[in-house]
Write an enzyme that holds these catalytic residues in place. Sequence first.
Site, short mmCIF file in Angstrom:
data_model
loop_
_atom_site.label_atom_id
_atom_site.label_comp_id
_atom_site.label_asym_id
_atom_site.label_seq_id
_atom_site.Cartn_x
_atom_site.Cartn_y
_atom_site.Cartn_z
N SER A 7 31.24 93.00 49.00
CA SER A 7 31.02 94.19 49.82
C SER A 7 30.57 95.35 48.95
O SER A 7 31.31 95.82 48.08
CB SER A 7 32.31 94.58 50.54
OG SER A 7 32.15 95.88 51.08
N HIS A 32 27.55 91.77 51.59
CA HIS A 32 28.27 92.31 52.75
C HIS A 32 28.02 93.82 52.84
O HIS A 32 28.29 94.55 51.88
CB HIS A 32 29.77 92.02 52.61
CG HIS A 32 30.58 92.34 53.81
ND1 HIS A 32 30.70 91.50 54.89
CD2 HIS A 32 31.31 93.44 54.11
CE1 HIS A 32 31.49 92.06 55.80
NE2 HIS A 32 31.87 93.25 55.36
N ASP A 34 28.84 97.17 54.95
CA ASP A 34 29.76 97.78 55.93
C ASP A 34 29.16 99.06 56.50
O ASP A 34 29.02 100.05 55.79
CB ASP A 34 31.07 98.13 55.23
CG ASP A 34 31.90 96.89 54.91
OD1 ASP A 34 32.13 96.09 55.84
OD2 ASP A 34 32.29 96.74 53.75
N MET A 36 29.72 102.11 58.99
CA MET A 36 30.82 102.82 59.66
C MET A 36 30.31 104.11 60.28
O MET A 36 29.54 104.83 59.64
CB MET A 36 31.91 103.16 58.65
CG MET A 36 32.41 101.98 57.86
SD MET A 36 33.72 102.51 56.74
CE MET A 36 34.04 101.02 55.85
N HIS A 65 28.10 94.19 58.69
CA HIS A 65 29.35 94.33 59.45
C HIS A 65 29.33 95.69 60.14
O HIS A 65 29.49 96.72 59.48
CB HIS A 65 30.52 94.18 58.47
CG HIS A 65 31.87 94.37 59.08
ND1 HIS A 65 33.00 94.60 58.31
CD2 HIS A 65 32.30 94.35 60.37
CE1 HIS A 65 34.05 94.72 59.10
NE2 HIS A 65 33.65 94.58 60.36
N MET A 67 30.89 98.43 62.01
CA MET A 67 32.14 99.06 62.48
C MET A 67 31.72 100.32 63.21
O MET A 67 31.95 101.45 62.76
CB MET A 67 33.05 99.35 61.27
CG MET A 67 33.75 98.11 60.76
SD MET A 67 34.47 98.35 59.13
CE MET A 67 33.03 98.07 58.14
N MET A 136 39.45 90.54 60.17
CA MET A 136 39.82 91.61 59.23
C MET A 136 41.16 91.26 58.59
O MET A 136 42.12 90.89 59.29
CB MET A 136 39.96 92.95 59.96
CG MET A 136 38.68 93.59 60.46
SD MET A 136 37.39 93.93 59.24
CE MET A 136 38.27 94.77 57.93
N GLY A 141 37.89 100.30 57.70
CA GLY A 141 37.55 101.68 57.41
C GLY A 141 37.51 102.03 55.94
O GLY A 141 36.80 102.96 55.56
N PHE A 142 38.24 101.29 55.13
CA PHE A 142 38.32 101.63 53.71
C PHE A 142 38.39 100.36 52.85
O PHE A 142 39.01 99.38 53.27
CB PHE A 142 39.59 102.45 53.42
CG PHE A 142 39.74 103.63 54.34
CD1 PHE A 142 39.09 104.84 54.06
CD2 PHE A 142 40.50 103.53 55.50
CE1 PHE A 142 39.21 105.91 54.93
CE2 PHE A 142 40.62 104.61 56.37
CZ PHE A 142 39.98 105.80 56.09
N ASP A 174 37.74 89.49 55.66
CA ASP A 174 37.25 90.76 55.11
C ASP A 174 38.41 91.74 54.95
O ASP A 174 39.01 92.17 55.94
CB ASP A 174 36.20 91.32 56.08
CG ASP A 174 35.59 92.61 55.57
OD1 ASP A 174 35.83 92.99 54.42
OD2 ASP A 174 34.84 93.23 56.37
N GLY A 175 38.66 92.10 53.69
CA GLY A 175 39.66 93.13 53.41
C GLY A 175 40.85 92.59 52.64
O GLY A 175 41.52 91.68 53.11
N GLY A 176 41.06 93.15 51.46
CA GLY A 176 42.24 92.81 50.69
C GLY A 176 42.20 91.47 49.97
O GLY A 176 43.24 91.01 49.48
#
Length: 217
Positions: A7, A32, A34, A36, A65, A67, A136, A141-142, A174-176
């Site tokens: 990302s 990726h 993002d 937003m 992606h 958002m 997710m 968002g972050f 996606d995320g973490g």
Amino acid sequence: MNCLSPSILSADFTKLGEQIALLDQAGAQYVHIDVMDGMFVPSISYGMPVIRSIRGCTERIFDVHLMIEDPGRYIDDFVEAGADLISVHVEACGHLDRTIHAIREKGVLAAAALNPSTPLTGLDYILPELDMVLLMGVNPGFGGQKYIPYITQKIRDLRQMILRAGCQTDIEIDGGVNFENVTEILDAGANVIVAGSAVFRGDIEENVQTFLRMMDR
Ligand code: DX5
Ligand code: ZN
């Protein structure tokens, strides 16, 4: 096949083109991106002009992606900017079926994205129309947030649902995601891995190669 989708939200934007070239050279299959809008998620990131300008940096799959609220309004613009795969949030679409078909009609891959607490039942009828489901691993968002542990069970449940339906749908997380939890996430049934901070913190090429080695199975 397992694919890595770094990302670029965590990239150094003063060197974005160079860093995308590094991802490509190291073998990451997707990029990726993002998007937003400050409405669906609190942050505002980047949109079509940035995607258009980095399109020349790589031929890898642009995994966009969205958002954003009511993403159906912008499908044509994102395809023209260079998207190869578009994910829209089920929570942001009043007419998910229409939006998924609008993506497919443009000849690009279509995915539905689910926030952590959104149940899989929203996919019941639309699953055969999807190339991928994005789950997710954090609240969107972050970058740089901690993976929510219950997502691993959600991945297992989705893989079962896909098998029962006889589909070939990819599952993207996606995320973490980091080197510590990627094996658990793959074991649960995911096959497309997004990583932002874990790729861009430190040596980008080395991080991509480490992920790809761990994902080669
Ligand atoms: C979060 C974004 C993610 C994010 C992932 O809203 O959708 O793609 O960049 O970043 P990490 O891997 O740092 O959690
Ligand atoms: Zn994302």
